[in-house]
Design a protein around this motif. Structure first.
Motif, PDB file in Angstrom:
ATOM      1  N   TYR A 114     -19.137 -56.992   3.653  1.00 29.69           N
ATOM      2  CA  TYR A 114     -21.161 -57.191   2.791  1.00 29.69           C
ATOM      3  C   TYR A 114     -21.024 -55.891   1.521  1.00 29.69           C
ATOM      4  O   TYR A 114     -20.208 -55.073   1.424  1.00 29.69           O
ATOM      5  CB  TYR A 114     -21.514 -56.579   3.787  1.00 29.69           C
ATOM      6  N   PRO A 115     -22.024 -56.234   0.911  1.00 29.47           N
ATOM      7  CA  PRO A 115     -22.205 -56.098  -0.210  1.00 29.47           C
ATOM      8  C   PRO A 115     -23.013 -54.024  -0.181  1.00 29.47           C
ATOM      9  O   PRO A 115     -22.238 -53.568  -1.018  1.00 29.47           O
ATOM     10  CB  PRO A 115     -23.268 -57.010  -0.914  1.00 29.47           C
ATOM     11  N   ILE A 116     -23.084 -53.613   1.080  1.00 33.77           N
ATOM     12  CA  ILE A 116     -23.519 -52.763   1.155  1.00 33.77           C
ATOM     13  C   ILE A 116     -23.026 -51.959   2.400  1.00 33.77           C
ATOM     14  O   ILE A 116     -23.387 -52.479   3.431  1.00 33.77           O
ATOM     15  CB  ILE A 116     -24.896 -53.024   1.550  1.00 33.77           C
ATOM     16  N   ALA A 117     -22.898 -50.724   2.769  1.00 32.11           N
ATOM     17  CA  ALA A 117     -22.078 -50.136   3.586  1.00 32.11           C
ATOM     18  C   ALA A 117     -23.649 -50.140   4.597  1.00 32.11           C
ATOM     19  O   ALA A 117     -23.867 -49.784   4.281  1.00 32.11           O
ATOM     20  CB  ALA A 117     -20.995 -48.938   3.121  1.00 32.11           C
ATOM     21  N   PRO A 118     -22.844 -49.713   5.741  1.00 26.82           N
ATOM     22  CA  PRO A 118     -24.051 -49.571   7.000  1.00 26.82           C
ATOM     23  C   PRO A 118     -24.714 -47.890   7.024  1.00 26.82           C
ATOM     24  O   PRO A 118     -25.805 -48.610   6.486  1.00 26.82           O
ATOM     25  CB  PRO A 118     -23.296 -49.683   8.106  1.00 26.82           C
ATOM     26  N   HIS A 119     -23.646 -47.371   6.949  1.00 24.53           N
ATOM     27  CA  HIS A 119     -24.711 -45.737   6.255  1.00 24.53           C
ATOM     28  C   HIS A 119     -25.159 -45.947   5.431  1.00 24.53           C
ATOM     29  O   HIS A 119     -26.577 -44.743   4.781  1.00 24.53           O
ATOM     30  CB  HIS A 119     -23.569 -44.520   6.074  1.00 24.53           C
ATOM     31  N   GLN A 120     -25.224 -46.914   4.075  1.00 21.25           N
ATOM     32  CA  GLN A 120     -25.979 -46.505   2.428  1.00 21.25           C
ATOM     33  C   GLN A 120     -27.612 -47.928   3.244  1.00 21.25           C
ATOM     34  O   GLN A 120     -28.188 -48.537   1.850  1.00 21.25           O
ATOM     35  CB  GLN A 120     -25.067 -47.160   1.706  1.00 21.25           C
ATOM     36  N   GLN A 121     -27.513 -48.372   3.855  1.00 23.94           N
ATOM     37  CA  GLN A 121     -28.514 -49.546   4.168  1.00 23.94           C
ATOM     38  C   GLN A 121     -30.202 -48.692   4.862  1.00 23.94           C
ATOM     39  O   GLN A 121     -30.270 -47.380   5.034  1.00 23.94           O
ATOM     40  CB  GLN A 121     -28.436 -50.508   5.878  1.00 23.94           C
ATOM     41  N   LYS A 122     -30.846 -48.847   3.900  1.00 18.89           N
ATOM     42  CA  LYS A 122     -32.497 -48.468   4.568  1.00 18.89           C
ATOM     43  C   LYS A 122     -32.772 -48.073   5.352  1.00 18.89           C
ATOM     44  O   LYS A 122     -33.362 -47.132   5.359  1.00 18.89           O
ATOM     45  CB  LYS A 122     -33.734 -49.624   3.477  1.00 18.89           C
ATOM     46  N   GLN A 132     -26.950 -39.793   3.430  1.00 18.03           N
ATOM     47  CA  GLN A 132     -26.799 -38.271   2.889  1.00 18.03           C
ATOM     48  C   GLN A 132     -25.204 -38.079   3.644  1.00 18.03           C
ATOM     49  O   GLN A 132     -24.549 -37.215   3.349  1.00 18.03           O
ATOM     50  CB  GLN A 132     -26.876 -37.020   3.446  1.00 18.03           C
ATOM     51  N   MET A 133     -24.621 -38.968   4.681  1.00 20.63           N
ATOM     52  CA  MET A 133     -23.379 -38.784   4.664  1.00 20.63           C
ATOM     53  C   MET A 133     -22.065 -40.216   4.497  1.00 20.63           C
ATOM     54  O   MET A 133     -22.362 -41.146   4.010  1.00 20.63           O
ATOM     55  CB  MET A 133     -23.443 -39.683   6.924  1.00 20.63           C
ATOM     56  N   ASP A 134     -20.935 -38.999   4.905  1.00 24.85           N
ATOM     57  CA  ASP A 134     -20.160 -39.834   3.512  1.00 24.85           C
ATOM     58  C   ASP A 134     -19.563 -40.143   3.966  1.00 24.85           C
ATOM     59  O   ASP A 134     -18.106 -39.814   5.180  1.00 24.85           O
ATOM     60  CB  ASP A 134     -19.426 -39.081   2.707  1.00 24.85           C
ATOM     61  N   PHE A 135     -18.626 -41.452   4.066  1.00 24.32           N
ATOM     62  CA  PHE A 135     -17.369 -42.855   4.320  1.00 24.32           C
ATOM     63  C   PHE A 135     -16.575 -43.028   3.105  1.00 24.32           C
ATOM     64  O   PHE A 135     -17.146 -44.563   3.780  1.00 24.32           O
ATOM     65  CB  PHE A 135     -18.678 -43.726   5.542  1.00 24.32           C
ATOM     66  N   PRO A 136     -15.714 -42.546   2.277  1.00 21.90           N
ATOM     67  CA  PRO A 136     -15.697 -43.224   1.460  1.00 21.90           C
ATOM     68  C   PRO A 136     -15.107 -44.816   1.862  1.00 21.90           C
ATOM     69  O   PRO A 136     -14.903 -45.231   0.925  1.00 21.90           O
ATOM     70  CB  PRO A 136     -14.615 -42.160   0.926  1.00 21.90           C
TER      71      PRO A 136
END
Length: 364
Positions: free
Chosen positions: A311-319, A326-330
């Motif tokens: 998917y183009p946007i990782a879940p933790h980066q979704q609005k 602010q969490m980091d899942f590299p």
């Protein structure tokens, strides 16, 4: 440029079933029973039998299948559910809609599935369940996950939306957990002609609760035992699914054959799905990864090839999940920024796939 090889063509995919669909639809109209009738009962029985299980409950869609599975567990509000950090957002929405807290765990970068080695570090006193997602059509590595759930006494919920017929060590996806949620969205390996879903469960008591939850919390008309939902698999979709279910293994075999061409002939420049004898991957999605993903997508489009990004946007980066922004899942971020889904459908031919391979190898 118009697409000569679309990513998916549902019209072409369903063409072999059209005559049976029309017969079923005419019977449906003549019968005049539209909700929770014999067609749903027959599909539920056959879908459970396909998985060598006793209980399956048809619901309106895959998200509801997850929500009702969690609701059936009756977890205290604020309990934590472990989910993979790179899943489709539906898995996470189900947790949130049940007023539970999703706890993200990073995937194995080779399989894209939940990494068993990282789970125990995420478990707290509030953890009540692990939700595994058999992403893209490949089962998670279930033995170590089952060891964890048994040791710590956690519920196990399988998101099988993309894994109809996939196996781990010969055992079908959907047969490991307390609950298994399926989507029959039209593009799935077993796809309806609209939204549809189902839950497989292990016990008669859970089966009866699920049947009530999907139907306003009612076991008997106008008698409501639970605070339920309106989430019923309708008769016409159940009838279409009953037609396609006997062909599921054939559909999977075709997709596996097409995927084999990619594995055999695609240059190693493109990172392909891992192949392991313990796993039968059914390739709901055949994805590659490449740092120039967006350029490759445009290149293929310019040459008449349709692709998708899952998917183009990782879940933790979704609005919608702003609290997690602010969490980091590299690893999740890397997968979502480099993955590209290639044509690999029941509607595609070997010639189609070989043409896609030739174009990709020319790019490399």
């Amino acid at each position: 440029m118009s697409l000569t090889i679309p990513y998916e063509s549902l019209k072409t995919l369903n063409k072999p079933f059209e005559t049976e669909f029309k017969t079923k639809f005419n019977n449906f109209l003549a019968h005049g029973w539209y909700i929770l009738g014999n067609e749903v009962a027959v599909f539920e029985k056959d879908f459970a039998a396909y998985h060598h299980e006793k209980y399956a409950v048809g619901v309106a869609n895959g998200l509801d299948a997850l929500v009702l599975s969690l609701r059936c567990c009756n977890f205290p509000e604020g309990s934590e559910v472990i989910v993979p950090s790179n899943t489709y957002i539906a898995s996470i929405l189900a947790v949130l809609q049940c007023k539970l807290i999703p706890v993200f765990v990073e995937p194995d970068i080779q399989t894209y599935n939940l990494d068993p080695k990282k789970i125990e570090a995420a478990i707290t006193a509030k953890t009540v369940a692990i939700m595994v997602v058999h992403l893209y059509g490949q089962c998670c590595e279930m033995d170590p996950i089952l060891t964890i759930t048994k040791k710590i006494k956690l519920k196990l919920i399988e998101d099988c939306a993309q894994a109809h017929g996939a196996t781990y060590k010969g055992r079908l996806a959907g047969t490991f957990g307390d609950f298994a949620a399926f989507s029959f969205y039209p593009t799935k390996n077993l796809g309806a002609l609209g939204d549809a879903g189902a839950v497989i469960c292990k016990t008669e008591s859970d089966y009866e609760i699920l049947r009530q939850l999907r139907n306003y919390g009612s076991e008997k008309k106008y008698h409501n035992n639970l605070v339920g939902y309106n989430s019923r698999l309708d008769e016409i979709q159940a009838s279409f699914l009953s037609i396609k279910l006997p062909y599921l293994d054939q559909i999977n075999t075709h997709k596996i054959k097409l995927a084999g061409l990619y594995h055999e002939k695609l240059k190693e420049t493109f990172i392909r799905p891992v192949v392991d004898q313990d796993f039968k991957h059914v390739y709901h999605i055949f994805n590659i990864r490449h740092p120039e993903r967006d350029r490759i997508k445009s290149y293929l489009s310019d040459n008449g090839i349709g692709t998708e990004i899952h998917y183009p946007i990782a879940p933790h980066q979704q609005k919608a999940l702003s609290a997690m922004n602010q969490m980091d899942f590299p690893l999740s971020s890397e997968i979502h920024s480099t993955t590209l889904s290639l044509p690999c459908s029941f509607a595609h031919t070997e010639a189609d796939i070989l043409h896609v391979i030739d174009l990709l190898n020319a790019y490399a």
